[in-house]
Motif scaffolding. Structure first.
Motif, PDB file in Angstrom:
ATOM      1  N   TRP A 121      43.960  35.618  33.745  1.00 15.04           N
ATOM      2  CA  TRP A 121      43.102  35.852  32.578  1.00 15.04           C
ATOM      3  C   TRP A 121      43.626  37.036  31.777  1.00 15.04           C
ATOM      4  O   TRP A 121      44.068  38.033  32.357  1.00 15.04           O
ATOM      5  CB  TRP A 121      41.664  36.113  33.027  1.00 15.04           C
ATOM      6  N   TRP A 122      43.550  36.916  30.451  1.00 11.15           N
ATOM      7  CA  TRP A 122      44.142  37.909  29.553  1.00 11.15           C
ATOM      8  C   TRP A 122      43.148  38.351  28.502  1.00 11.15           C
ATOM      9  O   TRP A 122      42.418  37.525  27.931  1.00 11.15           O
ATOM     10  CB  TRP A 122      45.386  37.324  28.872  1.00 11.15           C
ATOM     11  N   LEU A 123      43.151  39.660  28.249  1.00  8.95           N
ATOM     12  CA  LEU A 123      42.378  40.246  27.161  1.00  8.95           C
ATOM     13  C   LEU A 123      43.345  40.566  26.027  1.00  8.95           C
ATOM     14  O   LEU A 123      44.261  41.385  26.203  1.00  8.95           O
ATOM     15  CB  LEU A 123      41.718  41.549  27.630  1.00  8.95           C
ATOM     16  N   PHE A 124      43.186  39.898  24.912  1.00 11.57           N
ATOM     17  CA  PHE A 124      43.927  40.255  23.696  1.00 11.57           C
ATOM     18  C   PHE A 124      43.000  41.142  22.861  1.00 11.57           C
ATOM     19  O   PHE A 124      41.815  40.825  22.697  1.00 11.57           O
ATOM     20  CB  PHE A 124      44.317  39.000  22.905  1.00 11.57           C
ATOM     21  N   HIS A 125      43.544  42.243  22.333  1.00 10.36           N
ATOM     22  CA  HIS A 125      42.709  43.127  21.520  1.00 10.36           C
ATOM     23  C   HIS A 125      43.616  43.864  20.536  1.00 10.36           C
ATOM     24  O   HIS A 125      44.818  43.582  20.462  1.00 10.36           O
ATOM     25  CB  HIS A 125      41.933  44.098  22.421  1.00 10.36           C
ATOM     26  N   HIS A 126      43.051  44.775  19.778  1.00 12.18           N
ATOM     27  CA  HIS A 126      43.899  45.549  18.860  1.00 12.18           C
ATOM     28  C   HIS A 126      43.557  47.033  18.934  1.00 12.18           C
ATOM     29  O   HIS A 126      42.502  47.416  19.444  1.00 12.18           O
ATOM     30  CB  HIS A 126      43.788  45.020  17.417  1.00 12.18           C
ATOM     31  N   ASP A 127      44.475  47.846  18.424  1.00 13.79           N
ATOM     32  CA  ASP A 127      44.166  49.249  18.137  1.00 13.79           C
ATOM     33  C   ASP A 127      45.002  49.643  16.918  1.00 13.79           C
ATOM     34  O   ASP A 127      45.677  48.788  16.324  1.00 13.79           O
ATOM     35  CB  ASP A 127      44.400  50.158  19.365  1.00 13.79           C
ATOM     36  N   SER A 128      44.925  50.925  16.556  1.00 13.91           N
ATOM     37  CA  SER A 128      45.645  51.376  15.355  1.00 13.91           C
ATOM     38  C   SER A 128      46.828  52.268  15.725  1.00 13.91           C
ATOM     39  O   SER A 128      47.249  53.115  14.930  1.00 13.91           O
ATOM     40  CB  SER A 128      44.693  52.131  14.416  1.00 13.91           C
ATOM     41  N   SER A 129      47.380  52.085  16.928  1.00  6.47           N
ATOM     42  CA  SER A 129      48.457  52.979  17.376  1.00  6.47           C
ATOM     43  C   SER A 129      49.733  52.806  16.548  1.00  6.47           C
ATOM     44  O   SER A 129      50.448  53.777  16.298  1.00  6.47           O
ATOM     45  CB  SER A 129      48.754  52.766  18.865  1.00  6.47           C
ATOM     46  N   LEU A 130      50.012  51.587  16.093  1.00  2.00           N
ATOM     47  CA  LEU A 130      51.267  51.331  15.361  1.00  2.00           C
ATOM     48  C   LEU A 130      51.316  52.086  14.033  1.00  2.00           C
ATOM     49  O   LEU A 130      52.382  52.380  13.516  1.00  2.00           O
ATOM     50  CB  LEU A 130      51.422  49.825  15.136  1.00  2.00           C
ATOM     51  N   SER A 131      50.154  52.398  13.470  1.00  2.00           N
ATOM     52  CA  SER A 131      50.099  53.152  12.201  1.00  2.00           C
ATOM     53  C   SER A 131      49.663  54.599  12.441  1.00  2.00           C
ATOM     54  O   SER A 131      49.249  55.265  11.493  1.00  2.00           O
ATOM     55  CB  SER A 131      49.112  52.467  11.244  1.00  2.00           C
ATOM     56  N   ASN A 132      49.725  55.026  13.701  1.00  2.00           N
ATOM     57  CA  ASN A 132      49.271  56.378  14.061  1.00  2.00           C
ATOM     58  C   ASN A 132      47.824  56.619  13.646  1.00  2.00           C
ATOM     59  O   ASN A 132      47.481  57.711  13.179  1.00  2.00           O
ATOM     60  CB  ASN A 132      50.180  57.453  13.454  1.00  2.00           C
TER      61      ASN A 132
END
Ligand code: FUB
Length: 318
Positions: A282-293
């Motif tokens: 099972w996998w959790l796909f999610h996001h954050d804003s790390s790529l744009s600092n």
């Protein structure tokens, strides 16, 4: 496991992951730089197209299938292509998305394609009776399909009560029941709601509805539905407290009982996710804003393995 962004050549967010024909497909929002002002209305989330991504397995090479749908090709939509999702039925693929219409009201649309990666052709009108944002499709084992949706603040869910629109509607506060996400079964052609939209109740451990003031547990946006060992898991973002949490029920409409936290706050204001099984994991796909600092509207998709305990509780993901 690595915490690297899955996609680095574009800003992506709101990943809805599904397995079609044995392959993992991810349907995210495509974030972009914009001149729009940053405000609680979410004007800065000013997206104009969607890309679809796929991979053989988590950790494998990620393919960008290119633009699957563009704002300019959707007759009814004027701005803000926010969090999408997709479903399959009888070899056709149905892509669900929110956008603001000519009156500035968020509605849900559907676009149809022959392949999981699109391209998708949008229906000329939004789904009748639809409103707000963040459609998440769920096809049950009996073949019935549902769309879960709704988001507060910029997503306008606070303007809808009893499926009636009041542009002055405000989010409740205090001890009254919190606003719930919405759900409707889809028609057999997957293009319309087959029933009146229902508001979902989320209850605490004593069977009482979660209160509007319960910001750590109550619904805000980004619903997702999955089934594990015959139970229905509704997961969502708590919004201004930035948790991903879940609640369970024995049927797709609920009421659901709050179960616990999945993910702590990430870098960036929004948190949004999906949960998918692939080859028994099972996998959790999610996001954050790390790529744009840390720029809230320039986000990146990530994936982490998800585990359940023997009682079916989701273990918090670190
Ligand atoms: O991407 C725009 C909005 O931000 C989504 O619709 C919300 O769920 C939040 O992630």
């Amino acid at each position: 496991m690595s915490d690297k962004p899955l996609i680095t050549h574009l800003f992506t967010a709101d990943p809805s992951a599904h397995v079609f024909n044995g392959r993992i497909y991810v349907y995210p929002s495509h974030d972009r730089e914009t001149d729009q002002p940053t405000n609680d209305n979410g004007d800065q989330y000013d997206m104009v197209d969607y890309h679809v991504f796929s991979m053989d397995e988590v950790g494998g090479e990620v393919t960008d299938h290119g633009v699957a749908l563009k704002l300019e090709d959707i007759a009814w939509a004027k701005t803000q292509l926010w969090a999408p999702d997709a479903a399959e039925k009888d070899g056709k693929y149905y892509f669900y998305f929110p956008a603001r219409d000519a009156e500035g009201i968020f509605r849900l649309g559907v676009a149809v394609g022959d392949k999981p990666e699109g391209p998708f052709v949008a229906e000329p009108e939004p789904i009748k009776g639809s409103y707000s944002i963040d459609p998440a499709s769920f096809v049950d084992e009996d073949g019935e399909a549902y769309v879960y949706f709704g988001g507060i603040w910029g997503g306008q869910l606070q303007q809808w009560s009893g499926n009636q629109h009041d542009p002055k509607g405000e989010e409740p506060t205090g001890d009254v029941p919190a606003i719930g996400p919405r759900v409707a079964k889809l028609t057999p052609d997957m293009k319309q709601f087959a029933e009146e939209v229902r508001e979902i109740q989320i209850l605490d451990e004593n069977g009482a509805p979660l209160k509007a003031s319960d910001h750590d547990r109550r619904y805000f946006e980004g619903p997702w539905m999955h089934k594990y060992n015959g139970r229905y898991y509704l997961s969502y973002s708590t919004g201004d407290t930035h948790y991903l949490v879940y609640a369970t029920a024995d049927n797709p409409y609920g009421p659901f009982t709050y179960g616990g936290r999945i993910l702590e706050p990430v870098i960036g204001w929004t948190t949004h996710h999906s949960i998918v099984e692939h080859n028994g994991r099972w996998w959790l796909f999610h996001h954050d804003s790390s790529l744009s600092n840390g720029v809230n509207h320039l986000r990146c998709v990530k994936v982490k393995e998800l585990f359940y305990d023997e009682a079916g509780n989701i273990k918090p993901v670190s």
